[in-house]
Design an enzyme around this catalytic site. Sequence first.
Site, PDB file in Angstrom:
ATOM      1  N   VAL A  79      -4.317  -3.598  -0.995  1.00 57.22           N
ATOM      2  CA  VAL A  79      -4.662  -2.529  -0.049  1.00 57.22           C
ATOM      3  C   VAL A  79      -6.156  -2.484   0.265  1.00 57.22           C
ATOM      4  O   VAL A  79      -6.569  -1.760   1.174  1.00 57.22           O
ATOM      5  CB  VAL A  79      -4.215  -1.145  -0.560  1.00 57.22           C
ATOM      6  CG1 VAL A  79      -2.711  -1.065  -0.653  1.00 57.22           C
ATOM      7  CG2 VAL A  79      -4.877  -0.800  -1.890  1.00 57.22           C
ATOM      8  N   TYR A  80      -6.980  -3.217  -0.463  1.00 61.87           N
ATOM      9  CA  TYR A  80      -8.413  -3.193  -0.194  1.00 61.87           C
ATOM     10  C   TYR A  80      -8.677  -3.872   1.151  1.00 61.87           C
ATOM     11  O   TYR A  80      -8.478  -5.077   1.310  1.00 61.87           O
ATOM     12  CB  TYR A  80      -9.204  -3.905  -1.283  1.00 61.87           C
ATOM     13  CG  TYR A  80      -9.214  -3.233  -2.642  1.00 61.87           C
ATOM     14  CD1 TYR A  80      -8.627  -1.980  -2.843  1.00 61.87           C
ATOM     15  CD2 TYR A  80      -9.811  -3.846  -3.737  1.00 61.87           C
ATOM     16  CE1 TYR A  80      -8.638  -1.376  -4.086  1.00 61.87           C
ATOM     17  CE2 TYR A  80      -9.833  -3.249  -4.993  1.00 61.87           C
ATOM     18  CZ  TYR A  80      -9.239  -2.017  -5.158  1.00 61.87           C
ATOM     19  OH  TYR A  80      -9.251  -1.413  -6.401  1.00 61.87           O
ATOM     20  N   SER A  81      -9.132  -3.077   2.099  1.00 66.10           N
ATOM     21  CA  SER A  81      -9.416  -3.571   3.450  1.00 66.10           C
ATOM     22  C   SER A  81      -8.235  -4.333   4.037  1.00 66.10           C
ATOM     23  O   SER A  81      -8.392  -5.366   4.693  1.00 66.10           O
ATOM     24  CB  SER A  81     -10.685  -4.442   3.466  1.00 66.10           C
ATOM     25  OG  SER A  81     -11.831  -3.655   3.246  1.00 66.10           O
TER      26      SER A  81
END
Length: 362
Positions: A79-81
């Site tokens: 989900v990071y970026s």
Amino acid sequence: MINTNGIVVLLKMIMGESMEYRRLGSSGLSVPVLSLGTGTFGGRGKLFEAWGNTDVAGARALIDISIDHGVNLFDTADVYSFGAAEEILGAAIKGRRDDVLLSTKAGLPTGDGPSEAGTSRSRLITAVDGALRRLQTDRIDLFQLHAYDAATPIVEVLSTLDELVRAGKIRYVGVSNFSGWQLMKSVGLADTYGFPRYVSHQVYYSLAGRGYEWELMPLGLAEGIGAMVWSPLGWGRLTGRIRRGSGLPAGSRLHTTADAGPPVDDERLYRIIEVLDEISAETGRAIPQIAINWLLGRPTVSSVIVGARDADQLRQNLGAVGWRLTDEQVARLDAVSATDAPYPYFAYQRQQGFARLNPAPV
């Protein structure tokens, strides 16, 4: 532990500036006490844009510094970026995969579709394959569930992770942000069916947020589950830039991300910072270094995940190792950051009989 930058690391060991390594929980995996988080890689979306927008070249520079200081564990998540952090990390370590440990997470929603959230068998297999592709690798050293999925039976989750371990796609498994009962039930079922045990719990823990200590820390001690600490600076509140009466400094990410992070009582925060200021004057160490060093002395902590927007910030955070706070300084930080325990743990804190049966972790 020597990698391709082993000469540099060896020199630091001789000079007394080596990175410390610990077992991750009761597993056989050794990890550095500091690891680098990649929340600043990519900068896509409102939340992560406020954290940073490190590109591949910038990530490679940060990883070079980390490896030179003995940090070989890099933590990320799908989900990071929107997956960009994994892509950037994969590109930045190209050609030196065997020198590093990769940790990633999945389980939080990555879209609005029914198959784009949770830890069902289908989702986990898809998530791991996607992470392997973005990271440009054939295995993930530590794969962690980013959140508990109440809709999927725990045995389904554990059996799928077992298959992924047997396939060689992941090597160790852990969780993040689980409650005590969720983690303990999972461990119990893993033992019952012979599935891989969770060896890590990625948790929020800081001087500004000590909730981890009441239930999850004793559980970690009892079951051999190591803590990987996220946001050790209290969601950016313990950087040394916040002072009583001054308000949030210009450029602080808290202007846009405060509501997404753990709440902190302002008065308690100011008291903690004032003691950190005193100890900074005594030690000559920066406030973030002191806050991280305090965490390194806490029970069950295997690794503290630090983030950095640039090389200077990373080098400062890496300065949290190689020295120790005195017992008196630790006691002052313990006292000023203490909070009343929730039920039923307040009895262990306040009543002698309960405390005798349930001594504080050491």
